[in-house]
Design a protein around this motif. Structure first.
Motif, PDB file in Angstrom:
ATOM      1  N   GLU A  99      54.011  39.305  36.568  1.00  0.00           N
ATOM      2  CA  GLU A  99      52.589  39.123  36.295  1.00  0.00           C
ATOM      3  C   GLU A  99      52.117  37.775  36.810  1.00  0.00           C
ATOM      4  O   GLU A  99      52.858  36.796  36.799  1.00  0.00           O
ATOM      5  CB  GLU A  99      52.316  39.217  34.787  1.00  0.00           C
ATOM      6  N   CYS A 100      50.882  37.732  37.261  1.00  0.00           N
ATOM      7  CA  CYS A 100      50.236  36.487  37.683  1.00  0.00           C
ATOM      8  C   CYS A 100      48.855  36.461  37.048  1.00  0.00           C
ATOM      9  O   CYS A 100      48.106  37.444  37.139  1.00  0.00           O
ATOM     10  CB  CYS A 100      50.138  36.431  39.212  1.00  0.00           C
ATOM     11  N   TRP A 101      48.541  35.353  36.394  1.00  0.00           N
ATOM     12  CA  TRP A 101      47.268  35.249  35.688  1.00  0.00           C
ATOM     13  C   TRP A 101      46.348  34.257  36.373  1.00  0.00           C
ATOM     14  O   TRP A 101      46.714  33.115  36.623  1.00  0.00           O
ATOM     15  CB  TRP A 101      47.497  34.817  34.239  1.00  0.00           C
ATOM     16  N   LEU A 102      45.135  34.702  36.676  1.00  0.00           N
ATOM     17  CA  LEU A 102      44.103  33.859  37.262  1.00  0.00           C
ATOM     18  C   LEU A 102      42.837  34.020  36.429  1.00  0.00           C
ATOM     19  O   LEU A 102      42.876  34.554  35.323  1.00  0.00           O
ATOM     20  CB  LEU A 102      43.852  34.259  38.718  1.00  0.00           C
ATOM     21  N   GLY A 103      41.709  33.598  36.993  1.00  0.00           N
ATOM     22  CA  GLY A 103      40.445  33.752  36.279  1.00  0.00           C
ATOM     23  C   GLY A 103      40.270  32.715  35.193  1.00  0.00           C
ATOM     24  O   GLY A 103      40.773  31.591  35.270  1.00  0.00           O
ATOM     25  N   ALA A 104      39.554  33.101  34.111  1.00  0.00           N
ATOM     26  CA  ALA A 104      39.264  32.187  33.011  1.00  0.00           C
ATOM     27  C   ALA A 104      40.517  31.934  32.184  1.00  0.00           C
ATOM     28  O   ALA A 104      41.451  32.732  32.180  1.00  0.00           O
ATOM     29  CB  ALA A 104      38.152  32.770  32.132  1.00  0.00           C
ATOM     30  N   GLY A 105      40.532  30.802  31.496  1.00  0.00           N
ATOM     31  CA  GLY A 105      41.652  30.480  30.627  1.00  0.00           C
ATOM     32  C   GLY A 105      41.752  31.442  29.470  1.00  0.00           C
ATOM     33  O   GLY A 105      40.753  32.041  29.032  1.00  0.00           O
ATOM     34  N   ALA A 106      42.970  31.599  28.927  1.00  0.00           N
ATOM     35  CA  ALA A 106      43.196  32.589  27.873  1.00  0.00           C
ATOM     36  C   ALA A 106      42.364  32.309  26.630  1.00  0.00           C
ATOM     37  O   ALA A 106      41.875  33.238  25.972  1.00  0.00           O
ATOM     38  CB  ALA A 106      44.689  32.613  27.511  1.00  0.00           C
ATOM     39  N   SER A 107      42.150  31.048  26.285  1.00  0.00           N
ATOM     40  CA  SER A 107      41.439  30.719  25.049  1.00  0.00           C
ATOM     41  C   SER A 107      39.946  31.029  25.129  1.00  0.00           C
ATOM     42  O   SER A 107      39.319  31.370  24.124  1.00  0.00           O
ATOM     43  CB  SER A 107      41.625  29.232  24.718  1.00  0.00           C
ATOM     44  N   ALA A 108      39.381  30.934  26.350  1.00  0.00           N
ATOM     45  CA  ALA A 108      37.940  31.137  26.485  1.00  0.00           C
ATOM     46  C   ALA A 108      37.573  32.519  27.026  1.00  0.00           C
ATOM     47  O   ALA A 108      36.398  32.884  27.043  1.00  0.00           O
ATOM     48  CB  ALA A 108      37.362  30.073  27.420  1.00  0.00           C
ATOM     49  N   ALA A 109      38.570  33.295  27.446  1.00  0.00           N
ATOM     50  CA  ALA A 109      38.293  34.565  28.108  1.00  0.00           C
ATOM     51  C   ALA A 109      37.862  35.638  27.119  1.00  0.00           C
ATOM     52  O   ALA A 109      38.291  35.650  25.961  1.00  0.00           O
ATOM     53  CB  ALA A 109      39.524  35.030  28.873  1.00  0.00           C
ATOM     54  N   GLU A 110      37.038  36.543  27.618  1.00  0.00           N
ATOM     55  CA  GLU A 110      36.599  37.691  26.838  1.00  0.00           C
ATOM     56  C   GLU A 110      36.936  38.954  27.615  1.00  0.00           C
ATOM     57  O   GLU A 110      36.105  39.515  28.323  1.00  0.00           O
ATOM     58  CB  GLU A 110      35.094  37.610  26.559  1.00  0.00           C
ATOM     59  N   GLY A 111      38.162  39.401  27.502  1.00  0.00           N
ATOM     60  CA  GLY A 111      38.593  40.594  28.206  1.00  0.00           C
ATOM     61  C   GLY A 111      39.352  40.264  29.485  1.00  0.00           C
ATOM     62  O   GLY A 111      39.408  39.115  29.939  1.00  0.00           O
ATOM     63  N   THR A 112      39.946  41.309  30.088  1.00  0.00           N
ATOM     64  CA  THR A 112      40.820  41.132  31.258  1.00  0.00           C
ATOM     65  C   THR A 112      40.463  42.123  32.352  1.00  0.00           C
ATOM     66  O   THR A 112      40.189  43.296  32.082  1.00  0.00           O
ATOM     67  CB  THR A 112      42.292  41.318  30.861  1.00  0.00           C
ATOM     68  N   ILE A 113      40.484  41.628  33.574  1.00  0.00           N
ATOM     69  CA  ILE A 113      40.386  42.470  34.767  1.00  0.00           C
ATOM     70  C   ILE A 113      41.771  42.523  35.392  1.00  0.00           C
ATOM     71  O   ILE A 113      42.394  41.483  35.614  1.00  0.00           O
ATOM     72  CB  ILE A 113      39.382  41.893  35.787  1.00  0.00           C
ATOM     73  N   ALA A 114      42.272  43.715  35.679  1.00  0.00           N
ATOM     74  CA  ALA A 114      43.589  43.864  36.310  1.00  0.00           C
ATOM     75  C   ALA A 114      43.405  44.248  37.769  1.00  0.00           C
ATOM     76  O   ALA A 114      42.533  45.063  38.106  1.00  0.00           O
ATOM     77  CB  ALA A 114      44.415  44.915  35.589  1.00  0.00           C
ATOM     78  N   VAL A 115      44.211  43.662  38.646  1.00  0.00           N
ATOM     79  CA  VAL A 115      44.179  43.956  40.084  1.00  0.00           C
ATOM     80  C   VAL A 115      45.495  44.619  40.457  1.00  0.00           C
ATOM     81  O   VAL A 115      46.571  44.056  40.232  1.00  0.00           O
ATOM     82  CB  VAL A 115      43.987  42.687  40.932  1.00  0.00           C
ATOM     83  N   VAL A 116      45.429  45.820  41.028  1.00  0.00           N
ATOM     84  CA  VAL A 116      46.617  46.595  41.358  1.00  0.00           C
ATOM     85  C   VAL A 116      46.567  46.989  42.832  1.00  0.00           C
ATOM     86  O   VAL A 116      45.509  47.378  43.342  1.00  0.00           O
ATOM     87  CB  VAL A 116      46.711  47.863  40.480  1.00  0.00           C
ATOM     88  N   GLY A 117      47.715  46.914  43.501  1.00  0.00           N
ATOM     89  CA  GLY A 117      47.776  47.351  44.891  1.00  0.00           C
ATOM     90  C   GLY A 117      48.807  46.601  45.695  1.00  0.00           C
ATOM     91  O   GLY A 117      49.680  45.939  45.143  1.00  0.00           O
ATOM     92  N   ASP A 118      48.686  46.690  47.009  1.00  0.00           N
ATOM     93  CA  ASP A 118      49.624  46.021  47.901  1.00  0.00           C
ATOM     94  C   ASP A 118      49.005  44.714  48.386  1.00  0.00           C
ATOM     95  O   ASP A 118      48.133  44.143  47.720  1.00  0.00           O
ATOM     96  CB  ASP A 118      50.005  46.947  49.064  1.00  0.00           C
TER      97      ASP A 118
END
Length: 719
Positions: A474-493
């Motif tokens: 797994e690799c996490w980007l975007g907003a920090g975990a404490s301030a985030a409201e939900g998750t977008i997942a990116v799948v593919g090659d």
């Protein structure tokens, strides 16, 4: 014992204690020069006409057997006489024989590369010149062969140094191993030729068998790496070495021996004719040319017209053999440079003239560079050879660095930046404000070389799993975990990974975490898993289940290449809306994850496949390379829209299959860089692709706002 006219017999060798002995390893054998000529001509023909002689690369294996034969015969002679090998003197002789010409070729190539090649090739050529100078080129190519980001890189002008690197490593390690074996077994103390011979045969037999077993196994496991790494080739040297030790100065003669010699030639030629780049090599397949070489070395006669050694000893053959090392060194840079110097370079008669020029240059450099330097008194002492080698290597490496740096500093400065209102996609989206997206005097930013470098220096280096990596990293980007409201997942090659510069910024703007689950060369799909399933299939199955069950994941983004393998039926029923698209098993496998995530209540955004540039017109040339060669008219690198559609494009066709499904969102991509007819190589000073199928990072950043708008419903609907 006299030789029979019908049975191959060994001609007795003088005993080691006799004076004036005529040992195979201590006298000149003209047929070996002829064999070298055959080997180098096979390689040259293969490189100039790969479609005509697809297995000509076996000439390298012929060289390996010859090297093992000659070097081991020399080492045995010294060890039998003195009980050891003077390593310093041995290496000094190798330096005087090999380095002057190889360093000259590297020096000339370094300077010529920046004068002839496009800027996109300079850094890779520099990197491989350094590796070749240090004789580790084979390991660099082995590493690159399994690195996905380097698979589209073009061959450099020094790539052929991989085989010379293998040989040099052999010259360094072989005598060390034999000296160590003499010390361990006590043969050095005994100082008897038989004790030395027995020790050498025992050690080399074990090493040869181990190397061959490893070669067969590793060629089956990873043929790309197996071709280059040294351990898969050691047994080829060992074949020649054991021949020198077992046969001594003996040689089989007679009619049957003549036939066996000709059989050896037929084995080499047949492998050159019938093998190809699809042959699993070296492994078992390498036995044909290497055993053929052994047969020629040990069997044959000098009968006029009938003996293979007679033919191989003719002056034309021995002359080419004398120049074979130089021919091998010079021919490949000519193959690489010539297409950039003339559009006629692909003509058969031009290739013929180039080969004649290479032979002439090789004869000249052998006579006036290699031979004088090998015999000069200045290099005769061991220390002199070592110092000269170090100085020559330093000169080549520093010259290559300076040449590239000097020309790169000459790149024209540009006022363009990514903040320019007409940069990248903005030029296409705002024709009234920006005019023709291909016009303007602002230049290119970044330049073609910098765009090409993005393949080896990705913006998010730890966010894409290797094809065979176990589990689901797994690799996490975007907003920090404490301030985030939900998750977008990116799948593919890798075609999903290339969108990360835009998706990362979009996720931050919407206070979402971005979970990256991409994998090299792994098309997102579903299918039945069994013990034979690869890591890609296993990871896809785990990702489908994981995202379907994870309540924090609100939106799933899918992207992939339009070029991929075919896949079997997913083994599950799909709840698809009514449509008119005829689905194959591959389509159903790719739509199964989409169906599963829709069923789980996720917002699913599917990116259409991006164009594949130059597939029909200039497949051997990357788009940044094309731009570097046509900076005065970059439209020469554009491509017809229809020609860029080279795969089945099931993700693009999902728009029709899932049309009307409330939480399905299709994100078109072709219109980001193409109009109704043409896909552009450059837009607003930005080169659109970093190879031929992956968008450049700077261009992706230029479409961030547009992609954000196209994803807005998929993100906001989840809130």
């Amino acid at each position: 014992m006299t030789a029979s006219s019908t049975t191959p017999q060994a001609t007795p060798a003088p005993t080691p204690s006799m004076s004036g002995r005529s040992r195979r390893g201590s006298r000149f054998q003209p047929e070996i020069q002829g064999l070298r000529a055959l080997a180098v001509l096979l390689v040259v023909a293969y490189h100039f006409w790969p479609e005509r002689l697809p297995g000509g690369y076996v000439g390298v294996d012929v060289f390996f057997v010859i090297s093992g034969y000659l070097i081991t015969a020399h080492l045995f002679k010294e060890a039998a006489r003195t009980g050891t090998v003077k390593l310093g003197q041995f290496w000094a002789r190798r330096i005087r024989r090999l380095l002057p010409l190889s360093l000259l070729v590297l020096l000339v190539t370094a300077v010529t590369a920046v004068l002839v090649l496009p800027s996109t090739a300079w850094q890779s050529t520099l990197r491989q010149i350094v590796a070749s100078t240090l004789y580790v080129q084979n390991w660099i190519l082995a590493a690159d062969s399994v690195e996905y980001s380097k698979l589209d890189e073009q061959a450099t002008a020094v790539q052929h140094f991989w085989s010379l690197s293998v040989e040099e490593q052999f010259y360094v390690l072989w005598p060390l191993l034999l000296v160590l074996a003499l010390l361990v077994t006590g043969a050095r103390a005994a100082r008897t030729p038989q004790a030395v011979r027995t020790t050498f045969i025992a050690v080399l037999s074990v090493l040869g068998v181990a190397s061959f077993v490893f070669s067969v196994w590793y060629t089956g496991q990873d043929p790309a790496q197996a071709y280059f790494v040294t351990p898969t080739r050691i047994w080829e040297f060992a074949l020649g070495a054991l021949l020198a030790l077992v046969m001594g100065s003996s040689q089989f003669t007679g009619r049957l021996a003549d036939l066996l010699g000709w059989l050896g030639l037929a084995m080499i030629l047949s492998s050159a004719w019938f093998y190809s780049e699809t042959t699993a090599f070296p492994g078992w397949a390498a036995l044909l040319p290497t055993v053929g070489t052994v047969l020629i070395l040990m069997c044959g006669g000098r009968g006029a017209g009938t003996g293979i050694h007679w033919w191989l000893s003719r002056r034309p053959a021995t002359a080419v053999g004398d120049w074979s090392y130089a021919i091998y060194l010079w021919h490949w840079p000519v193959v690489i440079f010539s297409p950039y110097l003339s559009d006629e370079a692909d003509r058969w008669y031009v290739k013929g003239l180039l080969i004649l020029a290479v032979i002439g240059l090789s004869a000249f450099s052998t006579r006036y560079v290699e031979t004088p330097l090998r015999r000069t008194r200045l290099l005769r002492p061991t220390w002199g050879s070592l110092v000269a080698a170090a100085a020559g290597m330093a000169l080549v490496i520093s010259t290559a660095h300076v040449a590239v740096a000097a020309v790169e500093r000459g790149f024209a400065d540009t006022e363009l930046s990514e903040d320019h209102p007409c940069y990248g996609y903005a030029a296409l989206a705002n024709p009234d404000q920006c005019g023709d997206p291909l016009e303007g005097d602002l230049g290119l930013m970044p330049n073609p070389a910098q765009v090409t470098a993005q393949n080896s220096e990705p913006a998010y280096p730890d966010c894409q799993a290797e094809t065979d990596a176990e589990g689901v990293p797994e690799c996490w980007l975007g907003a920090g975990a404490s301030a985030a409201e939900g998750t977008i997942a990116v799948v593919g090659d890798s075609h999903a990974t290339m969108w990360l510069p835009a998706l990362d910024e979009i996720a931050q703007e919407h206070d979402k975490r971005l979970l990256v689950l991409t994998r090299s060369a792994c098309t997102p799909r579903a299918g039945e898993i069994d013990e034979d399933s690869g890591e890609c299939a296993r990871a896809n199955a785990e990702i489908v289940e994981k995202l379907a069950q994870d309540e924090d994941v609100e939106t799933v983004v899918i992207a992939a290449s339009q070029m991929h393998s075919s896949f079997g039926d997913p083994g599950t029923d799909l709840d698809l809306p009514a449509h008119d698209v005829e689905l194959t098993d591959t389509a159903r496998a790719m739509y199964a994850p989409i169906d599963a995530w829709l069923e789980a209540g996720k917002e699913v955004a599917v990116f259409g496949e991006v164009p594949r540039m130059n597939k029909e017109s200039q497949e051997e040339q990357t788009l940044p390379e094309c731009v570097a060669l046509h900076e005065d008219d970059v439209t020469a690198c554009d491509d017809d829209l229809e020609d860029t559609r080279v795969g089945d494009r099931w993700l693009t066709r999902s728009e029709d299959v899932f049309r009307g499904v409330e939480n399905f969102h299709f994100v078109p991509t072709e219109d980001l860089l193409c109009d109704e007819v043409t896909c552009h190589a450059v837009l607003g000073g930005a080169i659109t692709f970093r190879d031929n199928s992956h968008l450049s990072e700077n261009f992706v950043r230029s479409v961030t706002d547009e992609i954000g708008q196209r994803l807005e419903d998929a993100i906001l609907s989840a809130d």
